[in-house]
Design a protein around this motif. Structure first.
Motif, PDB file in Angstrom:
ATOM      1  N   ASP A 230      16.519  22.225 -34.937  1.00  0.00           N
ATOM      2  CA  ASP A 230      15.934  20.894 -35.082  1.00  0.00           C
ATOM      3  C   ASP A 230      14.422  20.927 -34.890  1.00  0.00           C
ATOM      4  O   ASP A 230      13.741  19.947 -35.216  1.00  0.00           O
ATOM      5  CB  ASP A 230      16.573  19.922 -34.086  1.00  0.00           C
ATOM      6  N   TRP A 231      13.856  22.012 -34.375  1.00  0.00           N
ATOM      7  CA  TRP A 231      12.405  22.129 -34.253  1.00  0.00           C
ATOM      8  C   TRP A 231      11.728  22.291 -35.605  1.00  0.00           C
ATOM      9  O   TRP A 231      10.496  22.221 -35.693  1.00  0.00           O
ATOM     10  CB  TRP A 231      12.027  23.300 -33.333  1.00  0.00           C
TER      11      TRP A 231
ATOM     12  N   ASP B 176      18.350  17.626 -22.174  1.00  0.00           N
ATOM     13  CA  ASP B 176      18.222  16.931 -23.461  1.00  0.00           C
ATOM     14  C   ASP B 176      17.195  15.810 -23.381  1.00  0.00           C
ATOM     15  O   ASP B 176      16.489  15.539 -24.354  1.00  0.00           O
ATOM     16  CB  ASP B 176      19.573  16.357 -23.897  1.00  0.00           C
TER      17      ASP B 176
ATOM     18  N   TRP C  16      10.266  16.360 -28.290  1.00  0.00           N
ATOM     19  CA  TRP C  16      10.638  16.493 -29.698  1.00  0.00           C
ATOM     20  C   TRP C  16      10.323  15.239 -30.505  1.00  0.00           C
ATOM     21  O   TRP C  16       9.772  15.320 -31.613  1.00  0.00           O
ATOM     22  CB  TRP C  16      12.130  16.829 -29.770  1.00  0.00           C
TER      23      TRP C  16
ATOM     24  N   VAL D   9      20.093  13.534 -34.128  1.00  0.00           N
ATOM     25  CA  VAL D   9      20.185  14.784 -33.377  1.00  0.00           C
ATOM     26  C   VAL D   9      21.002  14.662 -32.094  1.00  0.00           C
ATOM     27  O   VAL D   9      21.778  15.558 -31.765  1.00  0.00           O
ATOM     28  CB  VAL D   9      18.757  15.303 -33.058  1.00  0.00           C
ATOM     29  N   PHE D  10      20.846  13.561 -31.380  1.00  0.00           N
ATOM     30  CA  PHE D  10      21.421  13.486 -30.035  1.00  0.00           C
ATOM     31  C   PHE D  10      22.677  12.629 -29.928  1.00  0.00           C
ATOM     32  O   PHE D  10      23.340  12.649 -28.894  1.00  0.00           O
ATOM     33  CB  PHE D  10      20.363  12.976 -29.045  1.00  0.00           C
TER      34      PHE D  10
ATOM     35  N   LYS E  98      29.654  15.863 -21.169  1.00  0.00           N
ATOM     36  CA  LYS E  98      28.262  15.829 -21.607  1.00  0.00           C
ATOM     37  C   LYS E  98      28.014  17.062 -22.473  1.00  0.00           C
ATOM     38  O   LYS E  98      28.009  18.173 -21.973  1.00  0.00           O
ATOM     39  CB  LYS E  98      27.328  15.901 -20.403  1.00  0.00           C
ATOM     40  N   GLN E  99      27.837  16.840 -23.753  1.00  0.00           N
ATOM     41  CA  GLN E  99      27.595  17.967 -24.653  1.00  0.00           C
ATOM     42  C   GLN E  99      26.212  17.851 -25.238  1.00  0.00           C
ATOM     43  O   GLN E  99      25.772  16.764 -25.604  1.00  0.00           O
ATOM     44  CB  GLN E  99      28.602  17.956 -25.805  1.00  0.00           C
ATOM     45  N   SER E 100      25.529  18.951 -25.293  1.00  0.00           N
ATOM     46  CA  SER E 100      24.233  18.965 -25.935  1.00  0.00           C
ATOM     47  C   SER E 100      24.447  19.153 -27.425  1.00  0.00           C
ATOM     48  O   SER E 100      25.015  20.136 -27.862  1.00  0.00           O
ATOM     49  CB  SER E 100      23.391  20.109 -25.370  1.00  0.00           C
ATOM     50  N   THR E 101      24.000  18.157 -28.184  1.00  0.00           N
ATOM     51  CA  THR E 101      24.135  18.275 -29.640  1.00  0.00           C
ATOM     52  C   THR E 101      22.880  18.851 -30.254  1.00  0.00           C
ATOM     53  O   THR E 101      22.816  19.107 -31.441  1.00  0.00           O
ATOM     54  CB  THR E 101      24.400  16.889 -30.263  1.00  0.00           C
ATOM     55  N   TYR E 102      21.884  19.042 -29.424  1.00  0.00           N
ATOM     56  CA  TYR E 102      20.595  19.530 -29.908  1.00  0.00           C
ATOM     57  C   TYR E 102      20.722  21.001 -30.298  1.00  0.00           C
ATOM     58  O   TYR E 102      21.349  21.806 -29.622  1.00  0.00           O
ATOM     59  CB  TYR E 102      19.572  19.345 -28.782  1.00  0.00           C
TER      60      TYR E 102
ATOM     61  N   SER F 174      24.968   9.661 -20.725  1.00  0.00           N
ATOM     62  CA  SER F 174      25.687  10.685 -21.495  1.00  0.00           C
ATOM     63  C   SER F 174      24.791  11.872 -21.872  1.00  0.00           C
ATOM     64  O   SER F 174      25.271  12.882 -22.368  1.00  0.00           O
ATOM     65  CB  SER F 174      26.269  10.071 -22.770  1.00  0.00           C
TER      66      SER F 174
ATOM     67  N   THR G 252      26.516  11.536 -31.279  1.00  0.00           N
ATOM     68  CA  THR G 252      27.655  12.064 -32.025  1.00  0.00           C
ATOM     69  C   THR G 252      28.556  10.894 -32.397  1.00  0.00           C
ATOM     70  O   THR G 252      28.293   9.748 -32.003  1.00  0.00           O
ATOM     71  CB  THR G 252      28.470  13.067 -31.170  1.00  0.00           C
TER      72      THR G 252
ATOM     73  N   LYS H 175      22.240  14.993 -20.938  1.00  0.00           N
ATOM     74  CA  LYS H 175      21.842  15.885 -19.857  1.00  0.00           C
ATOM     75  C   LYS H 175      20.343  15.756 -19.621  1.00  0.00           C
ATOM     76  O   LYS H 175      19.590  15.335 -20.508  1.00  0.00           O
ATOM     77  CB  LYS H 175      22.110  17.338 -20.251  1.00  0.00           C
TER      78      LYS H 175
END
Lengths: 126, 361
Positions: free
Chosen positions: B164-165, A36, A43, A89-90, B156-160, A31, A92, A33
């Motif tokens: 967040d840095w 990411d 990170w 963060v990643f 596929k969604q980027s939640t970042y 799930s 949901t 990318k």
């Protein structure tokens, strides 16, 4: 210790990122990318490495004598903290349980890999 | 005919604005040069006099300014302001406790360093939380806009988010705080005076945007004056005086920490920067907001909430004024002790500056 620490911190940081990112790139759930996964590799280590390397040693009275205790605490803290950070963060609300478990396993595996490689270097090469 | 009148009014207004801008530039450079000269020539005396005269009033004006910038209803900023206030109070208490512990328990240098690192870590994490809350506001706004605009979501969604840095940077800062204890503390001593320049820049952006290019040129004089001070005083001997006050002033400027650097240079640098800070808060910002009498609180957003809040704000303003008078009495009665107490408690205003700096971006 401070003088040795400076020589160790940056190279150790970069090597740890390289090892952990490689594991996460392959092992994280489908799930996420590619972008990411790469970001997570950098990170997560960026968050926990300063605490493990720069902060934790200060809490052990005789660092050389309590090295193994330090390692135990650090290697429990790092994956635990990274799992929590990764979830915050990643993940949901839509992330399913299977993906979460796989992601956590990947993070623990990444930390184990960096620990084993680092320890092997320390014992056989350094 | 009316076009001619309008044009001449506009021209008159422009020339008045340019005159004001030139006066501002000349005054600012003049004051900065005078501060550098006095700081370099008589750092101890200049420090004693300026802290006596300006420390209390500048804190009072800052409270007044922050009250005017505080929204009447926190709304979605409730968490931000609650954590900010709790942090200011908690970190100030922690700072004072560390100072008391260090003095009463006669801590070793390692003990002082550990307390300093603990405080610095708490400060960094608090700032990170505030930054994350602010970034979260912006992210929610933009994601609400995107939700309205997009028709089909990808699986596929980027939640970042880029915000967040904040955490890796903050945690690296925590690491540095333990690796180099007391660095952040003295970093604050020397850098916090410059925070006032950011607030001045914002006020100019709101009220006199045409003055901003001139302001940036004026800012260039500060590093030049610092360089002159350093070149002149790099090989100066340490400041004379083994009395408690002279040693305290030198200690506040980091003479124990920056070994090998003349205390004359350190105190002169600190005093110069502090006076830039006082000049911004007591001259520049009040003149920019000229026409708003500082003790009239009716127009303050918080005071508009209700009659009770009006009285609360009045209490803070006039109570603050009473504290300024008390500070002057304390300085006159026992300058070294009052100065020590003031510099311990004054960390609160530094933390409040951070809050409004982050909160009003």
């Amino acid at each position: 210790m401070d003088g040795d620490l400076w020589l160790f911190v940056l190279p150790g940081y970069l090597v740890t990122i390289a090892i952990e990112t490689s594991v996460l790139l392959v092992a994280l759930s489908a799930s996420h990318k590619i972008k990411d996964r790469l970001i997570a590799g950098v990170w997560l280590t960026a968050c926990t490495y300063p605490i493990v390397v720069l902060v934790m040693p200060n809490f052990f009275a005789d660092f050389n004598e309590s090295y193994w205790l330090y390692l135990l605490v650090a290697e429990v803290f790092a994956p635990l903290a990274e799992c929590l950070l990764f979830t915050a963060v990643f993940h949901t609300a839509d992330t399913n349980r299977g993906d979460r478990v796989r992601d956590f396993a990947a993070i623990v595996g990444a930390n184990l890999a960096s620990f084993l490689i680092g320890h092997a270097y320390h014992v056989w090469i350094a | 005919m009316s076009d001619v009148v309008l044009t001449s009014v506009a021209d008159h207004s422009d020339s008045k604005d340019q005159l004001g801008c030139r006066l501002f530039a000349v005054s600012a450079i003049g004051i900065a040069c005078a501060a550098a000269l006095l700081a370099g020539w008589a750092p101890l005396g200049f420090s004693i006099a300026t802290v006596f005269l300006f420390a209390g009033p500048h804190n009072w004006y800052e409270i007044r300014y922050f009250l005017s910038r505080m929204p009447s209803r926190w709304g979605r900023r409730r968490a931000f302001y609650s954590i900010a206030i709790a942090g200011c109070v908690g970190l100030t208490a922690m700072f004072a406790l560390n100072s008391w512990l260090g003095q009463t328990m006669h801590l070793t240098s390692e003990g002082w360093e550990s307390l300093s690192s603990l405080w610095s870590s708490s400060l960094i994490l608090w700032l990170a939380v505030l930054c994350q809350l602010r970034v979260g506001e912006s992210s929610k706004q933009s994601s609400n806009q995107n939700t309205k605009q997009s028709t089909k979501q990808s699986t596929k969604q980027s939640t970042y988010q880029w915000g967040d840095w904040v955490w890796p940077v903050a945690l690296l800062g925590v690491g540095v705080a333990w690796l180099l204890p007391m660095t952040l503390g003295f970093g604050l001593v020397y850098l916090h005076p410059l925070i006032a320049l950011l607030f001045l820049q914002r006020e100019l952006r709101r009220r006199r945007p045409s003055w901003l290019p001139t302001y940036y040129c004026v800012l260039c004089t500060i590093p030049i004056l610092l360089a002159v001070l350093w070149m002149r005083l790099a090989s100066a001997p340490d400041l004379p005086g083994e009395d408690n006050l002279s040693l305290t002033i030198a200690r506040h400027a980091g003479s124990n920490f920056f070994s090998g650097i003349s205390s004359h240079l350190l105190v002169a640098t600190h005093v110069f920067l502090e006076n830039i800070h006082y000049g911004v808060w007591l001259i520049a910002i009040p003149l920019l907001t000229f026409g708003r009498v500082p003790w009239r609180v009716a127009a303050t957003p918080v005071a508009k909430k209700s009659a009770v809040w009006r009285w609360v704000v009045r209490g803070v303003i006039f109570g603050g004024g009473a504290v300024v008078l008390l500070l002057w009495v304390g300085f006159a009665a026992n300058y070294p002790m009052t100065r020590d107490i003031y510099f311990t408690v004054a960390i609160f205003h530094v933390l409040a500056e951070f809050t409004f700096l982050i909160g009003t971006v």
